[in-house]
Design a protein around this motif. Structure first.
Motif, PDB file in Angstrom:
ATOM      1  N   THR A  64      41.712  41.313  41.780  1.00 18.86           N
ATOM      2  CA  THR A  64      40.961  42.473  41.265  1.00 18.86           C
ATOM      3  C   THR A  64      41.354  43.738  42.035  1.00 18.86           C
ATOM      4  OG1 THR A  64      39.026  42.408  42.736  1.00 18.86           O
ATOM      5  CG2 THR A  64      38.999  40.910  40.849  1.00 18.86           C
ATOM      6  N   PRO A 123      44.277  46.813  42.826  1.00 17.26           N
ATOM      7  CA  PRO A 123      45.327  47.429  41.985  1.00 17.26           C
ATOM      8  C   PRO A 123      46.745  47.122  42.471  1.00 17.26           C
ATOM      9  CG  PRO A 123      44.195  49.086  43.316  1.00 17.26           C
ATOM     10  CD  PRO A 123      43.613  47.767  43.710  1.00 17.26           C
ATOM     11  N   ILE A 124      46.902  46.200  43.437  1.00 14.07           N
ATOM     12  CA  ILE A 124      48.240  45.929  43.994  1.00 14.07           C
ATOM     13  C   ILE A 124      49.113  45.258  42.922  1.00 14.07           C
ATOM     14  CG2 ILE A 124      49.537  44.783  45.835  1.00 14.07           C
ATOM     15  CD1 ILE A 124      46.899  44.682  47.454  1.00 14.07           C
ATOM     16  N   GLY A 181      45.445  40.900  32.335  1.00 17.54           N
ATOM     17  CA  GLY A 181      44.203  41.637  32.089  1.00 17.54           C
ATOM     18  C   GLY A 181      44.039  42.182  30.681  1.00 17.54           C
ATOM     19  N   MET A 196      50.104  47.079  40.221  1.00 23.48           N
ATOM     20  CA  MET A 196      49.922  47.857  38.983  1.00 23.48           C
ATOM     21  C   MET A 196      51.023  48.919  38.867  1.00 23.48           C
ATOM     22  SD  MET A 196      46.392  49.611  37.751  1.00 23.48           S
ATOM     23  CE  MET A 196      46.294  50.948  38.892  1.00 23.48           C
ATOM     24  N   ARG A 205      39.349  43.925  52.753  1.00 22.39           N
ATOM     25  CA  ARG A 205      39.971  44.395  54.003  1.00 22.39           C
ATOM     26  C   ARG A 205      38.970  45.057  54.942  1.00 22.39           C
ATOM     27  NH1 ARG A 205      43.876  49.100  51.393  1.00 22.39           N
ATOM     28  NH2 ARG A 205      42.241  50.046  50.114  1.00 22.39           N
ATOM     29  N   LEU A 237      43.729  41.042  36.804  1.00 24.41           N
ATOM     30  CA  LEU A 237      43.016  41.976  35.924  1.00 24.41           C
ATOM     31  C   LEU A 237      43.916  43.123  35.457  1.00 24.41           C
ATOM     32  CD1 LEU A 237      40.544  40.347  36.445  1.00 24.41           C
ATOM     33  CD2 LEU A 237      39.366  42.358  37.274  1.00 24.41           C
ATOM     34  N   LEU A 256      40.469  43.393  28.610  1.00 26.07           N
ATOM     35  CA  LEU A 256      40.305  44.749  28.076  1.00 26.07           C
ATOM     36  C   LEU A 256      39.906  44.707  26.598  1.00 26.07           C
ATOM     37  CD1 LEU A 256      40.819  47.818  28.627  1.00 26.07           C
ATOM     38  CD2 LEU A 256      43.128  47.444  27.752  1.00 26.07           C
ATOM     39  N   ASN A 313      37.084  43.567  46.588  1.00 24.06           N
ATOM     40  CA  ASN A 313      35.622  43.616  46.519  1.00 24.06           C
ATOM     41  C   ASN A 313      35.147  44.964  45.965  1.00 24.06           C
ATOM     42  OD1 ASN A 313      36.694  44.171  49.349  1.00 24.06           O
ATOM     43  ND2 ASN A 313      34.712  45.193  49.395  1.00 24.06           N
ATOM     44  N   GLY A 314      35.855  45.469  44.955  1.00 22.03           N
ATOM     45  CA  GLY A 314      35.467  46.735  44.315  1.00 22.03           C
ATOM     46  C   GLY A 314      34.640  46.493  43.064  1.00 22.03           C
ATOM     47  N   GLY A 315      34.679  47.454  42.123  1.00 23.19           N
ATOM     48  CA  GLY A 315      33.852  47.388  40.919  1.00 23.19           C
ATOM     49  C   GLY A 315      34.190  46.202  40.029  1.00 23.19           C
ATOM     50  N   ALA A 316      35.469  46.004  39.748  1.00 20.17           N
ATOM     51  CA  ALA A 316      35.857  44.909  38.841  1.00 20.17           C
ATOM     52  C   ALA A 316      35.554  43.552  39.466  1.00 20.17           C
ATOM     53  CB  ALA A 316      37.343  45.021  38.506  1.00 20.17           C
ATOM     54  N   LYS A 328      32.357  46.526  54.229  1.00 21.40           N
ATOM     55  CA  LYS A 328      32.192  46.499  52.764  1.00 21.40           C
ATOM     56  C   LYS A 328      31.908  45.083  52.275  1.00 21.40           C
ATOM     57  CE  LYS A 328      35.028  50.458  51.397  1.00 21.40           C
ATOM     58  NZ  LYS A 328      36.226  50.888  50.683  1.00 21.40           N
TER      59      LYS A 328
HETATM   60  P1  NAP Z   1      38.023  49.622  42.803  1.00 19.97           P
HETATM   61  O1  NAP Z   1      36.558  49.637  42.586  1.00 19.97           O
HETATM   62  O2  NAP Z   1      38.699  50.791  43.414  1.00 19.97           O
HETATM   63  O3  NAP Z   1      38.333  48.313  43.732  1.00 19.97           O
HETATM   64  C1  NAP Z   1      39.620  48.007  44.184  1.00 19.97           C
HETATM   65  C2  NAP Z   1      39.541  46.918  45.256  1.00 19.97           C
HETATM   66  O4  NAP Z   1      40.889  46.638  45.653  1.00 19.97           O
HETATM   67  C3  NAP Z   1      38.780  47.316  46.514  1.00 19.97           C
HETATM   68  O5  NAP Z   1      38.122  46.197  47.056  1.00 19.97           O
HETATM   69  C4  NAP Z   1      39.898  47.773  47.455  1.00 19.97           C
HETATM   70  O6  NAP Z   1      39.609  47.582  48.814  1.00 19.97           O
HETATM   71  C5  NAP Z   1      41.007  46.802  47.075  1.00 19.97           C
HETATM   72  N1  NAP Z   1      42.317  47.353  47.390  1.00 19.97           N
HETATM   73  C6  NAP Z   1      42.889  48.479  46.886  1.00 19.97           C
HETATM   74  N2  NAP Z   1      44.112  48.661  47.412  1.00 19.97           N
HETATM   75  C7  NAP Z   1      44.297  47.634  48.295  1.00 19.97           C
HETATM   76  C8  NAP Z   1      45.366  47.277  49.169  1.00 19.97           C
HETATM   77  N3  NAP Z   1      46.493  47.984  49.232  1.00 19.97           N
HETATM   78  N4  NAP Z   1      45.211  46.164  49.922  1.00 19.97           N
HETATM   79  C9  NAP Z   1      44.086  45.420  49.857  1.00 19.97           C
HETATM   80  N5  NAP Z   1      43.042  45.709  49.057  1.00 19.97           N
HETATM   81  C10 NAP Z   1      43.157  46.805  48.282  1.00 19.97           C
HETATM   82  O7  NAP Z   1      38.807  49.348  41.448  1.00 19.97           O
HETATM   83  P2  NAP Z   1      38.304  48.440  40.199  1.00 19.97           P
HETATM   84  O8  NAP Z   1      37.602  49.299  39.222  1.00 19.97           O
HETATM   85  O9  NAP Z   1      37.616  47.269  40.764  1.00 19.97           O
HETATM   86  O10 NAP Z   1      39.717  48.046  39.532  1.00 19.97           O
HETATM   87  C11 NAP Z   1      40.594  47.172  40.197  1.00 19.97           C
HETATM   88  C12 NAP Z   1      41.743  46.755  39.278  1.00 19.97           C
HETATM   89  O11 NAP Z   1      41.231  46.021  38.174  1.00 19.97           O
HETATM   90  C13 NAP Z   1      42.541  47.917  38.695  1.00 19.97           C
HETATM   91  O12 NAP Z   1      43.904  47.555  38.679  1.00 19.97           O
HETATM   92  C14 NAP Z   1      42.006  48.028  37.279  1.00 19.97           C
HETATM   93  O13 NAP Z   1      42.958  48.568  36.373  1.00 19.97           O
HETATM   94  C15 NAP Z   1      41.727  46.575  36.953  1.00 19.97           C
HETATM   95  N6  NAP Z   1      40.696  46.418  35.919  1.00 19.97           N
HETATM   96  C16 NAP Z   1      41.041  45.808  34.734  1.00 19.97           C
HETATM   97  C17 NAP Z   1      40.109  45.623  33.761  1.00 19.97           C
HETATM   98  C18 NAP Z   1      40.495  44.940  32.470  1.00 19.97           C
HETATM   99  O14 NAP Z   1      39.758  45.056  31.476  1.00 19.97           O
HETATM  100  N7  NAP Z   1      41.585  44.213  32.437  1.00 19.97           N
HETATM  101  C19 NAP Z   1      38.774  46.058  33.931  1.00 19.97           C
HETATM  102  C20 NAP Z   1      38.453  46.674  35.160  1.00 19.97           C
HETATM  103  C21 NAP Z   1      39.418  46.850  36.153  1.00 19.97           C
HETATM  104  P3  NAP Z   1      38.707  48.637  49.650  1.00 19.97           P
HETATM  105  O15 NAP Z   1      37.312  48.483  49.091  1.00 19.97           O
HETATM  106  O16 NAP Z   1      38.854  48.179  51.047  1.00 19.97           O
HETATM  107  O17 NAP Z   1      39.281  49.992  49.376  1.00 19.97           O
END
Ligand code: NAP
Length: 299
Positions: free
Chosen positions: A205, A207-208, A259, A210, A163, A236, A263, A139-142, A167
Protein backbone atom coordinates in the motif's frame (compact mmCIF):
# COMPACT_ATOMS: atom_id res chain seq x y z
CA UNK A 1 -26.57 14.54 -23.79
CA UNK A 2 -27.04 17.24 -21.17
CA UNK A 3 -30.64 18.36 -20.71
CA UNK A 4 -32.49 20.78 -18.43
CA UNK A 5 -32.99 17.88 -15.99
CA UNK A 6 -29.46 16.44 -15.92
CA UNK A 7 -28.44 15.39 -12.41
CA UNK A 8 -24.94 15.93 -11.09
CA UNK A 9 -22.48 13.39 -9.69
CA UNK A 10 -18.77 14.01 -9.26
CA UNK A 11 -15.48 13.67 -7.46
CA UNK A 12 -13.95 16.25 -5.13
CA UNK A 13 -10.22 16.49 -4.49
CA UNK A 14 -7.25 18.83 -4.58
CA UNK A 15 -5.73 18.28 -7.00
CA UNK A 16 -8.32 16.31 -8.97
CA UNK A 17 -7.09 16.72 -12.56
CA UNK A 18 -5.45 13.26 -12.51
CA UNK A 19 -8.67 11.46 -11.53
CA UNK A 20 -9.82 8.64 -13.82
CA UNK A 21 -13.25 8.55 -12.16
CA UNK A 22 -15.05 10.90 -14.62
CA UNK A 23 -13.91 8.69 -17.52
CA UNK A 24 -15.08 5.50 -15.84
CA UNK A 25 -18.43 6.77 -14.49
CA UNK A 26 -19.51 8.63 -17.63
CA UNK A 27 -18.70 5.55 -19.72
CA UNK A 28 -20.96 3.48 -17.43
CA UNK A 29 -23.81 6.04 -17.58
CA UNK A 30 -23.59 6.10 -21.38
CA UNK A 31 -23.54 2.28 -21.58
CA UNK A 32 -26.62 2.02 -19.35
CA UNK A 33 -28.45 4.43 -21.66
CA UNK A 34 -27.31 2.60 -24.80
CA UNK A 35 -29.36 -0.38 -23.52
CA UNK A 36 -32.49 1.64 -22.61
CA UNK A 37 -35.54 2.73 -24.59
CA UNK A 38 -35.80 6.55 -24.87
CA UNK A 39 -38.38 6.88 -22.06
CA UNK A 40 -36.14 5.06 -19.51
CA UNK A 41 -32.89 6.96 -20.04
CA UNK A 42 -31.00 8.01 -16.92
CA UNK A 43 -30.01 11.67 -16.98
CA UNK A 44 -26.73 11.99 -15.07
CA UNK A 45 -23.28 13.46 -15.60
CA UNK A 46 -20.16 12.91 -13.45
CA UNK A 47 -17.76 15.85 -13.11
CA UNK A 48 -14.42 16.60 -11.39
CA UNK A 49 -14.49 19.38 -8.76
CA UNK A 50 -11.18 20.86 -7.65
CA UNK A 51 -11.84 22.07 -4.11
CA UNK A 52 -9.19 23.57 -1.84
CA UNK A 53 -9.22 22.38 1.81
CA UNK A 54 -10.30 25.82 3.03
CA UNK A 55 -13.30 25.79 0.62
CA UNK A 56 -14.68 22.38 1.61
CA UNK A 57 -17.56 23.61 3.84
CA UNK A 58 -18.72 26.17 1.28
CA UNK A 59 -18.49 23.64 -1.55
CA UNK A 60 -20.57 21.01 0.28
CA UNK A 61 -23.22 23.58 1.22
CA UNK A 62 -23.22 24.60 -2.45
CA UNK A 63 -23.64 20.96 -3.52
CA UNK A 64 -26.77 20.75 -1.34
CA UNK A 65 -28.09 24.01 -2.79
CA UNK A 66 -27.68 22.96 -6.41
CA UNK A 67 -28.99 19.42 -5.88
CA UNK A 68 -25.86 17.32 -6.46
CA UNK A 69 -26.94 13.67 -6.08
CA UNK A 70 -23.71 12.16 -4.79
CA UNK A 71 -19.95 12.40 -5.04
CA UNK A 72 -16.65 10.63 -4.52
CA UNK A 73 -13.89 12.03 -2.38
CA UNK A 74 -10.18 11.85 -2.89
CA UNK A 75 -7.13 13.32 -1.17
CA UNK A 76 -7.12 15.57 0.91
CA UNK A 77 -10.80 15.47 1.92
CA UNK A 78 -11.39 11.83 2.91
CA UNK A 79 -11.26 12.55 6.66
CA UNK A 80 -12.21 16.24 6.80
CA UNK A 81 -15.56 15.55 5.09
CA UNK A 82 -16.74 13.45 8.07
CA UNK A 83 -17.98 16.31 10.33
CA UNK A 84 -20.05 17.62 7.41
CA UNK A 85 -22.06 14.39 7.09
CA UNK A 86 -25.24 13.47 8.95
CA UNK A 87 -24.46 9.73 8.78
CA UNK A 88 -21.28 7.67 8.39
CA UNK A 89 -21.44 3.91 7.69
CA UNK A 90 -19.82 1.42 10.06
CA UNK A 91 -17.19 0.50 7.50
CA UNK A 92 -16.23 4.15 6.88
CA UNK A 93 -16.01 4.66 10.65
CA UNK A 94 -13.78 1.59 10.97
CA UNK A 95 -11.52 2.84 8.15
CA UNK A 96 -11.65 6.41 9.42
CA UNK A 97 -12.24 7.78 5.91
CA UNK A 98 -15.12 8.38 3.50
CA UNK A 99 -14.73 8.02 -0.27
CA UNK A 100 -18.41 8.07 -1.32
CA UNK A 101 -21.21 10.43 -0.29
CA UNK A 102 -24.90 10.01 -1.14
CA UNK A 103 -28.11 11.84 -0.31
CA UNK A 104 -30.61 10.77 2.32
CA UNK A 105 -33.65 12.64 3.64
CA UNK A 106 -31.53 13.67 6.66
CA UNK A 107 -28.68 15.11 4.58
CA UNK A 108 -25.40 13.70 3.28
CA UNK A 109 -24.38 10.15 4.21
CA UNK A 110 -20.85 8.81 3.78
CA UNK A 111 -19.41 5.37 3.23
CA UNK A 112 -16.19 3.78 2.04
CA UNK A 113 -16.23 1.62 -1.10
CA UNK A 114 -12.41 1.17 -1.17
CA UNK A 115 -12.88 -1.86 1.10
CA UNK A 116 -15.37 -3.44 -1.35
CA UNK A 117 -12.98 -2.62 -4.18
CA UNK A 118 -9.99 -4.15 -2.40
CA UNK A 119 -11.91 -7.32 -1.55
CA UNK A 120 -13.45 -7.96 -4.98
CA UNK A 121 -10.43 -9.69 -6.62
CA UNK A 122 -9.62 -11.66 -3.44
CA UNK A 123 -13.14 -13.03 -3.24
CA UNK A 124 -12.61 -14.85 -6.53
CA UNK A 125 -10.30 -17.21 -4.53
CA UNK A 126 -12.13 -19.77 -2.48
CA UNK A 127 -9.75 -19.65 0.49
CA UNK A 128 -10.45 -20.27 4.15
CA UNK A 129 -9.24 -16.83 5.23
CA UNK A 130 -9.58 -17.69 8.94
CA UNK A 131 -6.39 -19.77 8.64
CA UNK A 132 -4.42 -17.10 6.81
CA UNK A 133 -1.82 -14.45 7.63
CA UNK A 134 -1.75 -11.04 5.90
CA UNK A 135 1.26 -8.72 5.72
CA UNK A 136 0.57 -5.14 4.66
CA UNK A 137 3.38 -2.80 3.61
CA UNK A 138 2.62 0.82 4.57
CA UNK A 139 0.38 2.44 7.16
CA UNK A 140 -1.25 5.33 5.27
CA UNK A 141 -4.84 5.90 4.08
CA UNK A 142 -5.13 2.96 1.68
CA UNK A 143 -3.59 0.63 4.27
CA UNK A 144 -6.59 1.36 6.53
CA UNK A 145 -9.03 0.11 3.85
CA UNK A 146 -6.84 -2.99 3.36
CA UNK A 147 -6.74 -3.73 7.11
CA UNK A 148 -10.55 -3.36 7.30
CA UNK A 149 -10.94 -5.65 4.28
CA UNK A 150 -8.63 -8.30 5.78
CA UNK A 151 -10.52 -8.06 9.09
CA UNK A 152 -13.83 -8.54 7.24
CA UNK A 153 -12.45 -11.67 5.59
CA UNK A 154 -11.48 -12.91 9.06
CA UNK A 155 -7.69 -13.24 8.67
CA UNK A 156 -6.11 -15.01 11.67
CA UNK A 157 -3.28 -12.44 11.81
CA UNK A 158 -2.78 -9.05 10.17
CA UNK A 159 0.73 -7.59 10.23
CA UNK A 160 1.46 -4.00 9.15
CA UNK A 161 4.93 -2.71 8.31
CA UNK A 162 5.87 0.98 8.42
CA UNK A 163 8.88 3.24 8.81
CA UNK A 164 7.80 5.36 11.79
CA UNK A 165 7.24 3.59 15.10
CA UNK A 166 5.23 6.60 16.26
CA UNK A 167 2.84 6.39 13.28
CA UNK A 168 2.63 2.61 13.66
CA UNK A 169 1.70 2.89 17.33
CA UNK A 170 -1.04 5.43 16.50
CA UNK A 171 -2.22 3.17 13.66
CA UNK A 172 -2.51 0.17 16.00
CA UNK A 173 -4.21 2.25 18.68
CA UNK A 174 -6.84 3.47 16.20
CA UNK A 175 -8.11 -0.11 15.71
CA UNK A 176 -8.51 -0.92 19.41
CA UNK A 177 -12.21 -0.01 19.56
CA UNK A 178 -13.01 -1.20 16.05
CA UNK A 179 -16.26 -3.15 15.63
CA UNK A 180 -14.32 -5.46 13.28
CA UNK A 181 -12.63 -8.58 14.74
CA UNK A 182 -8.96 -7.82 14.29
CA UNK A 183 -5.64 -9.32 15.39
CA UNK A 184 -3.21 -6.59 14.32
CA UNK A 185 0.54 -6.40 14.96
CA UNK A 186 2.77 -3.56 13.72
CA UNK A 187 6.44 -3.83 12.73
CA UNK A 188 9.35 -1.80 11.36
CA UNK A 189 10.67 -2.63 7.86
CA UNK A 190 13.68 -4.44 9.40
CA UNK A 191 11.31 -7.24 10.43
CA UNK A 192 10.13 -7.94 6.87
CA UNK A 193 12.73 -10.65 6.26
CA UNK A 194 11.61 -12.67 9.31
CA UNK A 195 7.89 -12.23 8.54
CA UNK A 196 7.74 -12.87 4.81
CA UNK A 197 8.02 -16.68 4.99
CA UNK A 198 4.82 -16.92 7.11
CA UNK A 199 2.48 -14.87 4.92
CA UNK A 200 -0.38 -15.98 2.68
CA UNK A 201 -1.27 -12.47 1.48
CA UNK A 202 1.33 -9.73 0.93
CA UNK A 203 -0.08 -6.28 0.06
CA UNK A 204 1.84 -3.17 -1.04
CA UNK A 205 0.00 0.00 0.00
CA UNK A 206 3.05 2.27 -0.38
CA UNK A 207 3.62 4.27 -3.58
CA UNK A 208 7.01 2.53 -4.11
CA UNK A 209 7.17 1.33 -7.74
CA UNK A 210 4.47 3.70 -8.99
CA UNK A 211 5.01 5.57 -12.29
CA UNK A 212 7.45 7.21 -12.98
CA UNK A 213 9.69 5.30 -10.51
CA UNK A 214 8.88 1.96 -12.07
CA UNK A 215 12.30 0.40 -11.32
CA UNK A 216 11.61 0.48 -7.59
CA UNK A 217 10.07 -2.24 -5.44
CA UNK A 218 9.25 -2.19 -1.71
CA UNK A 219 10.76 -5.69 -1.35
CA UNK A 220 14.30 -6.78 -2.30
CA UNK A 221 14.59 -9.40 -5.02
CA UNK A 222 16.29 -11.97 -2.77
CA UNK A 223 13.58 -11.69 -0.11
CA UNK A 224 11.05 -13.22 -2.50
CA UNK A 225 12.94 -16.53 -2.16
CA UNK A 226 11.42 -16.81 1.32
CA UNK A 227 7.85 -16.18 0.15
CA UNK A 228 5.55 -19.18 -0.30
CA UNK A 229 4.85 -19.80 -3.98
CA UNK A 230 1.20 -20.34 -2.95
CA UNK A 231 0.90 -16.75 -1.61
CA UNK A 232 -1.19 -13.97 -3.11
CA UNK A 233 0.77 -10.77 -3.75
CA UNK A 234 -1.37 -7.67 -4.22
CA UNK A 235 -0.16 -4.20 -5.27
CA UNK A 236 -2.62 -1.31 -4.94
CA UNK A 237 -0.68 0.57 -7.63
CA UNK A 238 -2.32 0.49 -11.08
CA UNK A 239 0.35 2.36 -13.07
CA UNK A 240 2.32 0.48 -14.29
CA UNK A 241 0.59 -2.90 -14.60
CA UNK A 242 2.32 -4.97 -13.38
CA UNK A 243 4.75 -3.21 -11.04
CA UNK A 244 8.26 -4.56 -10.43
CA UNK A 245 6.94 -5.89 -7.07
CA UNK A 246 4.31 -7.98 -8.88
CA UNK A 247 6.78 -9.17 -11.52
CA UNK A 248 9.06 -10.40 -8.72
CA UNK A 249 6.10 -12.23 -7.14
CA UNK A 250 5.16 -13.82 -10.47
CA UNK A 251 8.75 -15.07 -10.91
CA UNK A 252 8.36 -16.75 -7.51
CA UNK A 253 5.18 -18.44 -8.79
CA UNK A 254 2.85 -16.46 -6.52
CA UNK A 255 -0.59 -15.14 -7.56
CA UNK A 256 -0.31 -11.45 -8.53
CA UNK A 257 -3.15 -8.89 -8.32
CA UNK A 258 -2.72 -5.25 -9.41
CA UNK A 259 -4.69 -2.18 -8.29
CA UNK A 260 -6.85 -1.67 -11.38
CA UNK A 261 -9.66 -3.97 -10.27
CA UNK A 262 -9.85 -2.25 -6.87
CA UNK A 263 -10.17 1.11 -8.65
CA UNK A 264 -12.91 -0.21 -10.93
CA UNK A 265 -14.85 -2.01 -8.19
CA UNK A 266 -14.80 0.90 -5.71
CA UNK A 267 -16.22 3.06 -8.50
CA UNK A 268 -18.88 0.50 -9.45
CA UNK A 269 -19.98 0.17 -5.80
CA UNK A 270 -20.38 3.97 -5.56
CA UNK A 271 -22.32 4.27 -8.83
CA UNK A 272 -24.64 1.43 -7.78
CA UNK A 273 -25.37 3.28 -4.57
CA UNK A 274 -26.27 6.52 -6.39
CA UNK A 275 -28.28 5.00 -9.24
CA UNK A 276 -29.80 2.14 -7.20
CA UNK A 277 -29.38 -0.19 -10.14
CA UNK A 278 -26.95 -2.68 -11.59
CA UNK A 279 -23.98 -0.95 -13.27
CA UNK A 280 -21.83 -2.28 -16.14
CA UNK A 281 -18.53 -3.06 -14.38
CA UNK A 282 -17.03 -4.40 -17.63
CA UNK A 283 -17.61 -1.06 -19.34
CA UNK A 284 -15.96 0.78 -16.44
CA UNK A 285 -12.90 -1.52 -16.62
CA UNK A 286 -12.76 -1.27 -20.41
CA UNK A 287 -12.94 2.55 -20.31
CA UNK A 288 -9.71 2.61 -18.26
CA UNK A 289 -7.90 -0.05 -20.26
CA UNK A 290 -8.75 1.26 -23.69
CA UNK A 291 -8.29 4.98 -23.45
CA UNK A 292 -5.38 6.10 -25.63
CA UNK A 293 -2.26 6.95 -23.53
CA UNK A 294 -2.29 10.56 -24.76
CA UNK A 295 -5.54 11.27 -22.92
CA UNK A 296 -4.86 8.71 -20.19
CA UNK A 297 -1.18 9.06 -19.22
CA UNK A 298 -1.68 7.14 -15.99
CA UNK A 299 -2.30 3.71 -17.53
P1 NAP B 1 -0.57 7.63 1.89
O1 NAP B 1 -1.71 7.85 2.81
O2 NAP B 1 0.37 8.73 1.60
O3 NAP B 1 0.28 6.38 2.51
C1 NAP B 1 1.46 5.92 1.93
C2 NAP B 1 2.17 4.97 2.89
O4 NAP B 1 3.36 4.52 2.22
C3 NAP B 1 2.61 5.59 4.20
O5 NAP B 1 2.54 4.64 5.24
C4 NAP B 1 4.07 5.96 3.93
O6 NAP B 1 4.89 5.94 5.07
C5 NAP B 1 4.50 4.79 3.04
N1 NAP B 1 5.63 5.16 2.20
C6 NAP B 1 5.67 6.14 1.25
N2 NAP B 1 6.89 6.18 0.68
C7 NAP B 1 7.63 5.22 1.31
C8 NAP B 1 8.98 4.79 1.17
N3 NAP B 1 9.81 5.31 0.27
N4 NAP B 1 9.40 3.78 1.98
C9 NAP B 1 8.58 3.22 2.89
N5 NAP B 1 7.30 3.59 3.07
C10 NAP B 1 6.83 4.58 2.28
O7 NAP B 1 -1.07 7.11 0.47
P2 NAP B 1 -2.36 6.18 0.17
O8 NAP B 1 -3.53 7.04 -0.12
O9 NAP B 1 -2.44 5.19 1.25
O10 NAP B 1 -1.93 5.51 -1.23
C11 NAP B 1 -0.88 4.58 -1.27
C12 NAP B 1 -0.81 3.90 -2.64
O11 NAP B 1 -2.00 3.16 -2.87
C13 NAP B 1 -0.67 4.87 -3.82
O12 NAP B 1 0.21 4.30 -4.76
C14 NAP B 1 -2.08 4.93 -4.38
O13 NAP B 1 -2.10 5.23 -5.77
C15 NAP B 1 -2.56 3.51 -4.14
N6 NAP B 1 -4.02 3.42 -4.04
C16 NAP B 1 -4.69 2.66 -4.97
C17 NAP B 1 -6.04 2.53 -4.90
C18 NAP B 1 -6.77 1.68 -5.92
O14 NAP B 1 -8.00 1.81 -6.06
N7 NAP B 1 -6.09 0.79 -6.60
C19 NAP B 1 -6.79 3.18 -3.90
C20 NAP B 1 -6.07 3.95 -2.96
C21 NAP B 1 -4.68 4.07 -3.03
P3 NAP B 1 4.94 7.20 6.10
O15 NAP B 1 3.59 7.21 6.77
O16 NAP B 1 6.06 6.85 7.00
O17 NAP B 1 5.17 8.41 5.26
Amino acid sequence: MITGKTKLLGVIGYPVEHSLSPLMHNAAIQAINDQQPQQNLIDYIYLPFSIKPEDLNTAIAGFSAIGVQGFNITIPHKQTIIPLLSEVSDIAQAVGAVNTVYKTNKGWAGTNTDVTGFLAPLQTYNWDWHQKVALILGNGGASRAVVAGCAQLGFAEIHVIGRSMEKLAAFQQSWLNSPLPINLVVHKWEELSSLISQVDLLVNTTPIGMYPKIQESPVDENMFDKLSSAAIVYDLIYVPRPTKFLRQAQMRGAIAIDGLEMLVQQGAAALELWLQQFVPVDVMRYSLLNTPPASNPRL
